[in-house]
Design a protein around this motif. Structure first.
Motif, PDB file in Angstrom:
ATOM      1  N   PHE A   1       7.267  -5.062  -2.488  1.00 48.09           N
ATOM      2  CA  PHE A   1       7.138  -6.649  -2.196  1.00 48.09           C
ATOM      3  C   PHE A   1       8.963  -6.494  -2.431  1.00 48.09           C
ATOM      4  CE2 PHE A   1       2.604  -6.535  -2.926  1.00 48.09           C
ATOM      5  CZ  PHE A   1       2.120  -6.977  -2.032  1.00 48.09           C
TER       6      PHE A   1
ATOM      7  N   ARG B   1       6.053 -11.735  -2.565  1.00 51.38           N
ATOM      8  CA  ARG B   1       4.442 -10.980  -2.134  1.00 51.38           C
ATOM      9  C   ARG B   1       4.244 -12.110  -1.173  1.00 51.38           C
ATOM     10  NH1 ARG B   1      -0.653 -12.719  -3.326  1.00 51.38           N
ATOM     11  NH2 ARG B   1      -2.295 -11.131  -3.888  1.00 51.38           N
ATOM     12  N   MET B   2       4.520 -13.100  -0.952  1.00 51.73           N
ATOM     13  CA  MET B   2       3.137 -14.042  -0.012  1.00 51.73           C
ATOM     14  C   MET B   2       4.046 -13.416   1.175  1.00 51.73           C
ATOM     15  SD  MET B   2       1.185 -15.667  -1.527  1.00 51.73           S
ATOM     16  CE  MET B   2       1.007 -16.695   0.553  1.00 51.73           C
TER      17      MET B   2
ATOM     18  N   LEU C   1       2.955 -10.380   2.741  1.00 50.36           N
ATOM     19  CA  LEU C   1       1.583 -10.363   3.108  1.00 50.36           C
ATOM     20  C   LEU C   1       1.958 -10.980   4.573  1.00 50.36           C
ATOM     21  CD1 LEU C   1      -0.283 -11.884  -0.027  1.00 50.36           C
ATOM     22  CD2 LEU C   1      -0.795  -9.093   1.142  1.00 50.36           C
ATOM     23  N   GLU C   2       2.442 -11.474   5.064  1.00 46.72           N
ATOM     24  CA  GLU C   2       2.579 -11.858   5.802  1.00 46.72           C
ATOM     25  C   GLU C   2       3.210 -11.416   7.133  1.00 46.72           C
ATOM     26  OE1 GLU C   2       5.159 -15.473   6.159  1.00 46.72           O
ATOM     27  OE2 GLU C   2       3.328 -16.727   4.503  1.00 46.72           O
TER      28      GLU C   2
ATOM     29  N   ALA D   1       3.181  -8.028   6.839  1.00 44.83           N
ATOM     30  CA  ALA D   1       1.664  -6.532   6.806  1.00 44.83           C
ATOM     31  C   ALA D   1       0.519  -7.166   7.767  1.00 44.83           C
ATOM     32  CB  ALA D   1       1.274  -6.545   5.578  1.00 44.83           C
ATOM     33  N   ARG D   2       0.249  -8.711   7.140  1.00 43.32           N
ATOM     34  CA  ARG D   2      -0.562  -8.933   8.871  1.00 43.32           C
ATOM     35  C   ARG D   2      -0.091  -9.244  10.012  1.00 43.32           C
ATOM     36  NH1 ARG D   2      -2.155 -12.754   4.377  1.00 43.32           N
ATOM     37  NH2 ARG D   2      -0.462 -14.076   4.301  1.00 43.32           N
TER      38      ARG D   2
ATOM     39  N   ASP E   1      -0.212  -5.284  11.330  1.00 41.79           N
ATOM     40  CA  ASP E   1      -1.895  -4.821  11.494  1.00 41.79           C
ATOM     41  C   ASP E   1      -1.974  -5.399  12.496  1.00 41.79           C
ATOM     42  OD1 ASP E   1      -3.936  -4.639  10.492  1.00 41.79           O
ATOM     43  OD2 ASP E   1      -4.833  -6.170  10.795  1.00 41.79           O
TER      44      ASP E   1
ATOM     45  N   TYR F   1      -6.588  -2.992   6.872  1.00 40.48           N
ATOM     46  CA  TYR F   1      -6.380  -4.191   6.609  1.00 40.48           C
ATOM     47  C   TYR F   1      -5.470  -4.303   5.052  1.00 40.48           C
ATOM     48  CZ  TYR F   1      -9.806  -6.834   8.807  1.00 40.48           C
ATOM     49  OH  TYR F   1     -10.686  -6.919  10.445  1.00 40.48           O
ATOM     50  N   PRO F   2      -4.640  -4.674   5.085  1.00 42.01           N
ATOM     51  CA  PRO F   2      -3.449  -4.624   4.364  1.00 42.01           C
ATOM     52  C   PRO F   2      -4.015  -4.214   3.056  1.00 42.01           C
ATOM     53  CG  PRO F   2      -2.624  -6.561   5.620  1.00 42.01           C
ATOM     54  CD  PRO F   2      -3.677  -5.757   6.453  1.00 42.01           C
TER      55      PRO F   2
ATOM     56  N   GLU G   1      -2.447  -3.949  -1.152  1.00 42.75           N
ATOM     57  CA  GLU G   1      -1.683  -3.523  -2.087  1.00 42.75           C
ATOM     58  C   GLU G   1      -1.721  -2.257  -2.903  1.00 42.75           C
ATOM     59  OE1 GLU G   1      -0.674  -7.797  -3.450  1.00 42.75           O
ATOM     60  OE2 GLU G   1      -2.099  -8.527  -2.381  1.00 42.75           O
TER      61      GLU G   1
ATOM     62  N   ILE H   1       2.949  -2.986  -0.488  1.00 43.03           N
ATOM     63  CA  ILE H   1       1.500  -3.101   0.710  1.00 43.03           C
ATOM     64  C   ILE H   1       1.892  -1.927   1.586  1.00 43.03           C
ATOM     65  CG2 ILE H   1       3.633  -4.580   2.219  1.00 43.03           C
ATOM     66  CD1 ILE H   1      -0.462  -5.375   1.161  1.00 43.03           C
TER      67      ILE H   1
END
Length: 373
Positions: free
Chosen positions: A76, A130-131, A134-135, A137-138, A141, A199-200, A202, A207
């Motif tokens: 992250f 972190r946000m 995650l974005e 990673a999505r 994905d 899915y991602p 943590e 991630i």
């Protein structure tokens, strides 16, 4: 009825004295230890015996499920370099979370913003990183789910700043594999079917996205792969059986009056001594067997010193015999009398109720749920 039965239990002064003497008596046991490992060196087994042992015990040779996986991951913190945190954001966060920045003392006022601005900035940066992670990673994905080619997966991961790795085959027990060590990540990996993408997830400040490439379910191992292990297991089993027989033979000789020293000498072994201990100590020194429930052990006499059972602990077998004893001092009973009486009464009541229940079972031939009584 249960209360009536338990009230009929009584404990006499003789019962109390007998228990006191048993618990306070100290004994020193001589022992002969028989280790199965000593028999294994001379045991030979042929291939047919090994194969038969494997067939009989095949459930003990289950190979765990193993998988191969491709995965992408990123810290992250790697997303923090391009993050900007404004003064307004710092002020707003501080006002909403002022208590995070108070002194350690309970009820202390928050520190002024100027004193904690660096901490607030660091917290906000970590949250934003972190946000962003995650974005990213999505998005990755979604790309992973569009392709099944490993090289394409690697290219997509690299383009978004993710590291890429291949792992396997590995099982859930292979803790040296990175994606096995974290519980949530491990669960995600082993819930997948070949070709599926997680899915991602943590884990540990990172991630992860995992694509399962191959899975081999748990199965009985091929004999050729475990034959050496099976052979050693069979030898160990035969050694254990030989040790038990030797222990039982030694016990018969000891119970017939032959001394442990003579028995041990004939077996090429040595005897040992536990040192003095009492029933209240629980475990037999140097042997490790719990003795708190072996009343007859503490009633051994010089005239008949050998204990009636072979003791087993930590894969060794023991023959024990009374070496010496220090009897209890009856004068010390006084302060302990009431406590002993209460304990013996409780034990007697418990036995009376169990005997009553067992009688009901025998007569009625029905199941009695003791926990509901």
């Amino acid at each position: 009825a249960q209360n009536h039965i338990s009230k009929d239990v009584s404990v006499s002064d003789d019962d109390i004295l007998k228990e006191f003497r048993k618990e306070r008596r100290k004994i020193n046991l001589d022992f002969l230890a028989i280790d199965p490992a000593g028999y294994g060196l001379s045991i030979k087994v042929d291939d047919a015996e090994v194969r038969a042992f494997f067939e009989k015990n095949s459930s003990g040779y289950i190979a765990p499920a193993k998988v191969r996986a491709a995965y992408a991951y990123a810290d992250f913190l790697s997303f923090s370099s391009k993050i900007k945190v404004t003064a307004d954001e710092i002020k707003s966060y501080y006002e909403r979370n002022a208590r995070e920045f108070s002194e350690d003392k309970e009820g202390a006022a928050p520190k002024p913003l100027k004193d904690v601005e660096g901490r607030v900035r660091k917290t906000l940066t970590a949250q934003k990183a972190r946000m962003q992670g995650l974005e990213a990673a999505r998005a990755l994905d979604a790309e992973f789910r569009k392709t099944g080619e490993t090289l394409a997966l690697k290219k997509a991961a690299t383009a978004k700043g993710f590291a890429f790795a291949l792992a396997g085959p590995f099982s859930e027990m292979d803790m040296h594999v990175e994606i096995v060590r974290d519980e949530n990540l491990r669960a995600a990996v082993f819930s997948l079917k070949p070709g599926e993408t997680s899915y991602p997830v943590e884990a540990g400040g990172r991630i992860y996205i995992v694509r399962l490439l191959e899975r081999v379910d748990a199965h009985v191992s091929d004999f050729k792969d475990v034959s050496s292990t099976v052979r050693q297991a069979l030898i160990a089993e035969k050694a254990r059986e030989a040790a038990i027989k030797a222990a039982e033979d030694a016990l018969k000789r000891a119970r017939a009056g032959e001394g442990l020293q003579n028995i041990a000498s004939g077996m090429g072994l040595k005897t040992g001594a536990t040192g003095f201990f009492s029933k209240s100590q629980g475990v037999i020194p140097k042997i490790g067997v719990y003795a708190g429930n072996k009343d007859s052990l503490f009633e051994l006499k010089k005239e008949s010193p050998a204990y009636s059972e072979v003791l087993e602990h930590d894969r060794n077998y023991y023959i024990v015999s009374l070496g010496d004893a220090v009897e209890a001092n009856d004068a010390e009973l006084g302060p302990l009398k009431e406590e002993l009486k209460a304990r013996l009464t409780a034990a007697g009541q418990d036995k009376a109720v169990k005997d009553w229940l067992e009688g009901l079972r025998t007569k009625a031939k029905i199941k009695i749920y003791e926990e509901r009584l």
